[in-house]
Motif scaffolding. Structure first.
Motif, PDB file in Angstrom:
ATOM      1  N   UNK A 211       0.828  -1.213   0.000  1.00  0.00           N
ATOM      2  CA  UNK A 211       0.000   0.000   0.000  1.00  0.00           C
ATOM      3  C   UNK A 211       0.859   1.258   0.000  1.00  0.00           C
ATOM      4  N   UNK A 212       0.312   2.317  -0.605  1.00  0.00           N
ATOM      5  CA  UNK A 212       0.947   3.630  -0.532  1.00  0.00           C
ATOM      6  C   UNK A 212       0.622   4.263   0.818  1.00  0.00           C
ATOM      7  N   UNK A 213       1.635   4.786   1.491  1.00  0.00           N
ATOM      8  CA  UNK A 213       1.460   5.410   2.801  1.00  0.00           C
ATOM      9  C   UNK A 213       1.592   6.925   2.649  1.00  0.00           C
ATOM     10  N   UNK A 214       0.613   7.651   3.194  1.00  0.00           N
ATOM     11  CA  UNK A 214       0.598   9.097   3.017  1.00  0.00           C
ATOM     12  C   UNK A 214       0.161   9.795   4.296  1.00  0.00           C
ATOM     13  N   UNK A 215       0.923  10.835   4.692  1.00  0.00           N
ATOM     14  CA  UNK A 215       0.519  11.706   5.791  1.00  0.00           C
ATOM     15  C   UNK A 215      -0.392  12.798   5.241  1.00  0.00           C
ATOM     16  N   UNK A 216      -1.609  12.899   5.772  1.00  0.00           N
ATOM     17  CA  UNK A 216      -2.602  13.848   5.266  1.00  0.00           C
ATOM     18  C   UNK A 216      -3.097  14.719   6.414  1.00  0.00           C
ATOM     19  N   UNK A 217      -2.753  16.004   6.377  1.00  0.00           N
ATOM     20  CA  UNK A 217      -3.132  16.940   7.438  1.00  0.00           C
ATOM     21  C   UNK A 217      -3.965  18.091   6.870  1.00  0.00           C
ATOM     22  N   UNK A 218      -5.296  18.023   6.959  1.00  0.00           N
ATOM     23  CA  UNK A 218      -6.105  19.178   6.575  1.00  0.00           C
ATOM     24  C   UNK A 218      -5.721  20.447   7.333  1.00  0.00           C
ATOM     25  N   UNK A 219      -5.222  20.296   8.537  1.00  0.00           N
ATOM     26  CA  UNK A 219      -4.785  21.456   9.330  1.00  0.00           C
ATOM     27  C   UNK A 219      -3.730  22.256   8.571  1.00  0.00           C
ATOM     28  N   UNK A 220      -2.771  21.570   7.955  1.00  0.00           N
ATOM     29  CA  UNK A 220      -1.695  22.265   7.248  1.00  0.00           C
ATOM     30  C   UNK A 220      -2.222  23.022   6.027  1.00  0.00           C
ATOM     31  N   UNK A 221      -3.126  22.396   5.277  1.00  0.00           N
ATOM     32  CA  UNK A 221      -3.692  23.059   4.097  1.00  0.00           C
ATOM     33  C   UNK A 221      -4.566  24.237   4.511  1.00  0.00           C
TER      34      UNK A 221
END
Length: 411
Positions: A211-221
């Motif tokens: 699987x592709x692993x991704x850090x996703x932070x709506x806070x940063x955007x």
């Protein structure tokens, strides 16, 4: 007279059996799957409780998965027989050694996997975390050339030792690799990292069923784009709380789905849209330089509860109905001010370093936020199905004994 009653009874039973489960309920339970929700856990945090106590607390919350940032034999051993799935992270400084020599990867597996597998449910190993931003760091001379060979050597080391149920991947950060969050249909992986690293990684993942692993932070955007309403980032409903992707015709009701679909779209552009996606980090800090302490903590709680409810709904995202396979909340405990992690230390508008706290638990094992991790929505759904079913059975009972039985007695 009796045959007509029998025919009527058959028709009545048929109508009950076909109406006990509403069509929407059958569709909801038959075609969707909820995302597995876990936590990122670092035992290196100062004053953190003993790992055994942490495991007990996680079990009491029915947490099925944990991502270990700093795995050690002692830490991994604590999860033995816990039935908690583990995602281990190889430190970035070992990536260069893994790439240069398979024996380095084999030694690491001997120390951190072989003694505990399968008693500890190690399911996946990430070779480094956000390695592409670590150029010049210890052990990494050039991540564009070291990362894939390191992953290949770890994969072969596991196979050589007879371990075939543990997948290998690496972790990227959304903010460092995706060109845009909106519209998702326009998202691609940034160049030249796409050609040099991400596409070879995706090829490896497809070949090894990983699987592709991704850090996703709506806070940063949200912080980078002041035009984004806070409610859109916090899963809050509102009459104008949506964004439309005019290319796909999809309407988005939260920033999280937009970012996940941006990753899905970028994978499709690269030709690997079927590779599973795991969100290795997402969260919201309890302190922000632009908010007071109470407001910051309230926003963090709203994000986490909205995230959990959304992931457990089984709705997925518009571009991937099954959603992400797993999502890990960052993080279990707050890091101390001495932490040198980039995500824990933010540069303020005035140029000062502000330490941020992402933990959801205090070190005394109590929850920082009033959030629920149970399956209350599933219980409610089951009750919604059960009540009409019981009522239908009662009607059947009432019909048989008050109508059919009386008719038989008369006849």
């Amino acid at each position: 007279m009796l045959p007509s009653r029998t025919a009527l009874l058959s028709l009545f039973i048929l109508s009950l059996l076909t109406g006990i489960l509403p069509p929407t309920a059958v569709t909801a339970t038959g075609s969707t799957a909820t995302t597995t929700i876990g936590f990122t856990y670092s035992a290196a945090v100062d004053n953190s409780p003993p790992p055994e106590h942490v495991v007990t607390a996680l079990q009491s919350l029915n947490i099925p998965a944990v991502r270990l940032l700093n795995p050690s034999p002692t830490l991994i051993r604590a999860f033995s027989y816990s039935n908690i799935s583990l995602l281990l992270t190889v430190p970035n400084y070992l990536v260069g050694a893994f790439a240069a020599n398979r024996s380095a990867a084999t030694v690491w597996v001997y120390n951190n996997v072989l003694p505990f597998h399968p008693r500890a449910r190690i399911s996946l190993i990430s070779v480094g975390s956000d390695v592409i931003s670590s150029t010049g760091g210890p052990g990494i001379t050039d991540p564009t050339t070291a990362l894939v060979p390191a992953m290949q050597n770890l994969h072969h080391a596991l196979i050589d030792l007879g371990i075939r149920t543990v997948s290998v991947s690496t972790t990227f950060s959304f903010i460092n690799v995706i060109t845009t969050a909106f519209p998702p249909s326009a998202a691609e992986f940034q160049e030249p990292v796409n050609s040099l690293v991400i596409r070879p990684v995706l090829e490896f993942l497809e070949e090894t069923n990983s699987s592709l692993l991704m850090n996703v932070y709506p806070y940063n955007v949200y912080r980078l784009h002041g035009e984004i309403p806070i409610s859109f980032a916090l899963f809050q409903e509102g009459p104008f709380n949506f964004r439309d992707d005019v290319v796909t015709g999809v309407r988005y009701h939260n920033l999280f789905d937009m970012m996940v679909d941006a990753v899905i779209a970028a994978m499709a552009v690269s030709g690997y849209e079927n590779v599973p996606l795991i969100l290795t980090e997402t969260g919201w800090p309890s302190n922000d330089e632009h908010m007071n302490a109470e407001e910051s903590q309230m926003y963090a709680e709203k994000y986490l509860q909205g995230l959990i409810s959304h992931l457990k709904s089984g709705l997925g995202t518009p571009l991937r109905k099954e959603g992400a396979a797993q999502a890990y909340i960052y993080q279990l405990f707050d890091d101390g001010p001495e932490s040198n992690s980039k995500k824990n230390n933010l540069t303020s508008d005035g140029g000062e370093t502000v330490h941020q706290y992402w933990g959801v638990m205090y070190h005394n094992m109590t929850m920082k936020y009033n959030i629920k991790f149970d399956n209350a929505h599933q219980i409610s759904t089951m009750l919604g199905l059960l009540v009409p079913s019981i009522y239908s059975l009662w009607l059947l009972y009432h019909f048989f004994f008050c109508f059919v039985w009386s008719g038989l007695m008369i006849d």
